[in-house]
Structure formats: structure tokens, C-alpha cells
Design a protein around this motif. Sequence first.
Motif, PDB file in Angstrom:
ATOM      1  N   LEU A  93      40.918  55.070  68.611  1.00  0.00           N
ATOM      2  CA  LEU A  93      40.460  55.951  67.534  1.00  0.00           C
ATOM      3  C   LEU A  93      39.989  55.119  66.346  1.00  0.00           C
ATOM      4  O   LEU A  93      38.899  55.325  65.812  1.00  0.00           O
ATOM      5  N   ARG A  94      40.818  54.147  65.936  1.00  0.00           N
ATOM      6  CA  ARG A  94      40.439  53.289  64.806  1.00  0.00           C
ATOM      7  C   ARG A  94      39.143  52.556  65.085  1.00  0.00           C
ATOM      8  O   ARG A  94      38.277  52.430  64.220  1.00  0.00           O
ATOM      9  N   GLU A  95      39.009  52.057  66.349  1.00  0.00           N
ATOM     10  CA  GLU A  95      37.805  51.305  66.696  1.00  0.00           C
ATOM     11  C   GLU A  95      36.563  52.187  66.651  1.00  0.00           C
ATOM     12  O   GLU A  95      35.461  51.686  66.466  1.00  0.00           O
ATOM     13  N   SER A  96      36.730  53.517  66.853  1.00  0.00           N
ATOM     14  CA  SER A  96      35.574  54.400  66.713  1.00  0.00           C
ATOM     15  C   SER A  96      35.448  54.946  65.300  1.00  0.00           C
ATOM     16  O   SER A  96      34.696  55.870  65.063  1.00  0.00           O
ATOM     17  N   GLY A  97      36.221  54.392  64.355  1.00  0.00           N
ATOM     18  CA  GLY A  97      36.104  54.813  62.962  1.00  0.00           C
ATOM     19  C   GLY A  97      36.815  56.107  62.656  1.00  0.00           C
ATOM     20  O   GLY A  97      36.507  56.769  61.671  1.00  0.00           O
ATOM     21  N   ILE A  98      37.771  56.499  63.497  1.00  0.00           N
ATOM     22  CA  ILE A  98      38.540  57.725  63.263  1.00  0.00           C
ATOM     23  C   ILE A  98      39.964  57.328  62.881  1.00  0.00           C
ATOM     24  O   ILE A  98      40.595  56.539  63.585  1.00  0.00           O
ATOM     25  N   ALA A  99      40.451  57.840  61.755  1.00  0.00           N
ATOM     26  CA  ALA A  99      41.814  57.528  61.348  1.00  0.00           C
ATOM     27  C   ALA A  99      42.776  58.270  62.273  1.00  0.00           C
ATOM     28  O   ALA A  99      42.716  59.491  62.375  1.00  0.00           O
ATOM     29  N   TRP A 102      49.475  51.260  61.130  1.00  0.00           N
ATOM     30  CA  TRP A 102      48.213  50.518  60.985  1.00  0.00           C
ATOM     31  C   TRP A 102      48.059  50.022  59.553  1.00  0.00           C
ATOM     32  O   TRP A 102      47.618  48.930  59.280  1.00  0.00           O
ATOM     33  N   CYS A 103      48.447  50.838  58.588  1.00  0.00           N
ATOM     34  CA  CYS A 103      48.289  50.470  57.190  1.00  0.00           C
ATOM     35  C   CYS A 103      49.374  49.497  56.749  1.00  0.00           C
ATOM     36  O   CYS A 103      49.299  48.935  55.668  1.00  0.00           O
ATOM     37  N   GLY A 104      50.385  49.318  57.594  1.00  0.00           N
ATOM     38  CA  GLY A 104      51.402  48.330  57.278  1.00  0.00           C
ATOM     39  C   GLY A 104      52.427  48.807  56.274  1.00  0.00           C
ATOM     40  O   GLY A 104      53.158  48.015  55.707  1.00  0.00           O
ATOM     41  N   ARG A 105      52.480  50.096  56.042  1.00  0.00           N
ATOM     42  CA  ARG A 105      53.440  50.623  55.081  1.00  0.00           C
ATOM     43  C   ARG A 105      54.073  51.867  55.672  1.00  0.00           C
ATOM     44  O   ARG A 105      53.446  52.548  56.486  1.00  0.00           O
ATOM     45  N   ARG A 106      55.262  52.158  55.276  1.00  0.00           N
ATOM     46  CA  ARG A 106      55.917  53.366  55.761  1.00  0.00           C
ATOM     47  C   ARG A 106      55.594  54.525  54.838  1.00  0.00           C
ATOM     48  O   ARG A 106      56.275  54.766  53.874  1.00  0.00           O
ATOM     49  N   LEU A 107      54.500  55.188  55.132  1.00  0.00           N
ATOM     50  CA  LEU A 107      54.099  56.320  54.314  1.00  0.00           C
ATOM     51  C   LEU A 107      53.721  57.440  55.265  1.00  0.00           C
ATOM     52  O   LEU A 107      52.564  57.691  55.538  1.00  0.00           O
ATOM     53  N   SER A 108      54.744  58.065  55.763  1.00  0.00           N
ATOM     54  CA  SER A 108      54.523  59.046  56.818  1.00  0.00           C
ATOM     55  C   SER A 108      53.601  60.162  56.349  1.00  0.00           C
ATOM     56  O   SER A 108      53.781  60.714  55.266  1.00  0.00           O
ATOM     57  N   GLY A 109      52.636  60.489  57.190  1.00  0.00           N
ATOM     58  CA  GLY A 109      51.753  61.599  56.894  1.00  0.00           C
ATOM     59  C   GLY A 109      50.586  61.253  55.993  1.00  0.00           C
ATOM     60  O   GLY A 109      49.721  62.072  55.774  1.00  0.00           O
ATOM     61  N   ARG A 110      50.545  60.032  55.479  1.00  0.00           N
ATOM     62  CA  ARG A 110      49.407  59.696  54.623  1.00  0.00           C
ATOM     63  C   ARG A 110      48.281  59.108  55.447  1.00  0.00           C
ATOM     64  O   ARG A 110      48.482  58.478  56.474  1.00  0.00           O
ATOM     65  N   VAL A 111      47.095  59.332  54.974  1.00  0.00           N
ATOM     66  CA  VAL A 111      45.901  58.911  55.688  1.00  0.00           C
ATOM     67  C   VAL A 111      45.345  57.661  55.020  1.00  0.00           C
ATOM     68  O   VAL A 111      45.339  57.583  53.788  1.00  0.00           O
ATOM     69  N   CYS A 112      44.924  56.685  55.793  1.00  0.00           N
ATOM     70  CA  CYS A 112      44.232  55.557  55.185  1.00  0.00           C
ATOM     71  C   CYS A 112      42.907  55.331  55.882  1.00  0.00           C
ATOM     72  O   CYS A 112      42.677  55.802  56.990  1.00  0.00           O
ATOM     73  N   CYS A 113      42.022  54.642  55.228  1.00  0.00           N
ATOM     74  CA  CYS A 113      40.676  54.384  55.736  1.00  0.00           C
ATOM     75  C   CYS A 113      40.762  53.521  56.991  1.00  0.00           C
ATOM     76  O   CYS A 113      41.404  52.473  56.974  1.00  0.00           O
ATOM     77  N   SER A 128      42.359  51.253  52.939  1.00  0.00           N
ATOM     78  CA  SER A 128      42.696  51.737  51.602  1.00  0.00           C
ATOM     79  C   SER A 128      43.292  53.145  51.671  1.00  0.00           C
ATOM     80  O   SER A 128      42.912  53.951  52.516  1.00  0.00           O
ATOM     81  N   PHE A 129      44.242  53.424  50.768  1.00  0.00           N
ATOM     82  CA  PHE A 129      44.779  54.776  50.631  1.00  0.00           C
ATOM     83  C   PHE A 129      44.005  55.575  49.600  1.00  0.00           C
ATOM     84  O   PHE A 129      44.298  56.738  49.353  1.00  0.00           O
ATOM     85  N   ASP A 130      43.021  54.939  48.981  1.00  0.00           N
ATOM     86  CA  ASP A 130      42.230  55.615  47.958  1.00  0.00           C
ATOM     87  C   ASP A 130      41.119  56.401  48.661  1.00  0.00           C
ATOM     88  O   ASP A 130      39.969  55.967  48.724  1.00  0.00           O
ATOM     89  N   ILE A 131      41.513  57.561  49.179  1.00  0.00           N
ATOM     90  CA  ILE A 131      40.588  58.349  49.982  1.00  0.00           C
ATOM     91  C   ILE A 131      40.577  59.775  49.471  1.00  0.00           C
ATOM     92  O   ILE A 131      41.469  60.182  48.730  1.00  0.00           O
ATOM     93  N   CYS A 178      36.221  57.368  51.911  1.00  0.00           N
ATOM     94  CA  CYS A 178      37.001  56.298  51.292  1.00  0.00           C
ATOM     95  C   CYS A 178      36.380  55.939  49.956  1.00  0.00           C
ATOM     96  O   CYS A 178      35.179  55.695  49.868  1.00  0.00           O
ATOM     97  N   ASN A 179      37.192  55.934  48.904  1.00  0.00           N
ATOM     98  CA  ASN A 179      36.676  55.555  47.587  1.00  0.00           C
ATOM     99  C   ASN A 179      36.525  54.051  47.448  1.00  0.00           C
ATOM    100  O   ASN A 179      35.786  53.564  46.600  1.00  0.00           O
ATOM    101  N   ALA A 180      37.233  53.289  48.282  1.00  0.00           N
ATOM    102  CA  ALA A 180      37.192  51.836  48.174  1.00  0.00           C
ATOM    103  C   ALA A 180      35.922  51.272  48.814  1.00  0.00           C
ATOM    104  O   ALA A 180      35.232  50.451  48.215  1.00  0.00           O
ATOM    105  N   CYS A 181      35.642  51.695  50.062  1.00  0.00           N
ATOM    106  CA  CYS A 181      34.455  51.137  50.736  1.00  0.00           C
ATOM    107  C   CYS A 181      33.317  52.138  50.826  1.00  0.00           C
ATOM    108  O   CYS A 181      32.264  51.831  51.372  1.00  0.00           O
ATOM    109  N   ASN A 182      33.546  53.350  50.293  1.00  0.00           N
ATOM    110  CA  ASN A 182      32.495  54.351  50.211  1.00  0.00           C
ATOM    111  C   ASN A 182      32.046  54.947  51.535  1.00  0.00           C
ATOM    112  O   ASN A 182      31.014  55.599  51.595  1.00  0.00           O
ATOM    113  N   GLU A 183      32.805  54.695  52.602  1.00  0.00           N
ATOM    114  CA  GLU A 183      32.399  55.206  53.902  1.00  0.00           C
ATOM    115  C   GLU A 183      33.117  56.515  54.215  1.00  0.00           C
ATOM    116  O   GLU A 183      34.312  56.643  53.963  1.00  0.00           O
ATOM    117  N   PRO A 184      32.387  57.476  54.784  1.00  0.00           N
ATOM    118  CA  PRO A 184      33.062  58.679  55.285  1.00  0.00           C
ATOM    119  C   PRO A 184      33.739  58.377  56.616  1.00  0.00           C
ATOM    120  O   PRO A 184      33.329  57.459  57.334  1.00  0.00           O
TER     121      PRO A 184
END
Length: 161
Positions: free
Chosen positions: A99-105, A112-123, A128-131, A148-154
Amino acid sequence: VVTTTYNKIRRLVADVLDPELPDLTIDDLGILRDIEVSSTGRVVVSITPTYCGCPAIEMIKSDIVERLREAGFPDTEVRSVLAPAWTTDWIGNSGRRKLRESGIAPPSSESWCGRRLSGRVCCPRCRSFDIREVSRFGSTPCKALYACNACNEPFDYFKAL
Ligand SMILES: [Zn+2]
């Protein structure tokens, strides 16, 4: 001999792709639940549909039957098992990577984001969590469209269920 036949059938069936999620097999998605092979060569495959894949499930069923017929197993039944209901927790590590390789979170992407933030979405590109959510529904009902506000990609987010 029985084990060899079973393994051959399992490999063939596990490789069937979900038509709505390029490169993801039904095994990656966790919708392949069980395979039974009787002594007469009759095969019963049990699958549990995802909550978003009604048209897809018919294609998946005919793919399974077709693959097995070509491999010399003409007597195949595909059963839909609706309980327990499929959840995104059944998507394994290989499915999440694809999924990640096809650009789907992937759902619940905290590992994947390396943090324990259950239920949060990252780019899926820059982590980035700034989405922001653009639309509750993406290309299919099981996905939401984010940007994504960081890299500007949908990107699509595979909603957790
Ligand atoms: Zn990004």
C-alpha cells in the motif's frame, strides 16, 4: 502428496489480485480464510469480502475458479464467509508495505511512522503527520483522500475498520 497438492493450490489462490488495489493479493489483504481439498480433488475456498469490495469480490471469485481450472482442478467452489467480519487488522505486513509503495497510507500506520500514535495517519511519502483530509471518500469507498502539508502531495488513506 496431499500436502503438495494443497500447497500448490494455496500458492495459486493466494496470488489472486484484488482488482481495486493494484499489486495487493487476497492473501496480502487477509481475505483468504481457508482452503479445503477433498480426496476427489474438489476444492472449497473460503474468502471474507472487504467492506468496500462488492464488485471486486465477484472478480476475485471468478479469478480463483479460472486459475484452479487451468491448473487442473475443475471442481472449485468459492464461499463467502461473512462472520467474523473482515477488518483492516487482517492486512499483513506485506500488504501494508505494498500500500505504501503505491502511495496509499495503510490503516493504523504508526509502525511505519516510527511512533506509537494509534489511529493517526501519516504521509506515505515523507511520513509527516502534518496532513489534512480533503475528502472522506477517495478513489473507492474504503479510502479517504488526504493531502500532505509537508510535501504537498495528495494521497489515499485506507481507512481503518
Ligand atoms: Zn508528505
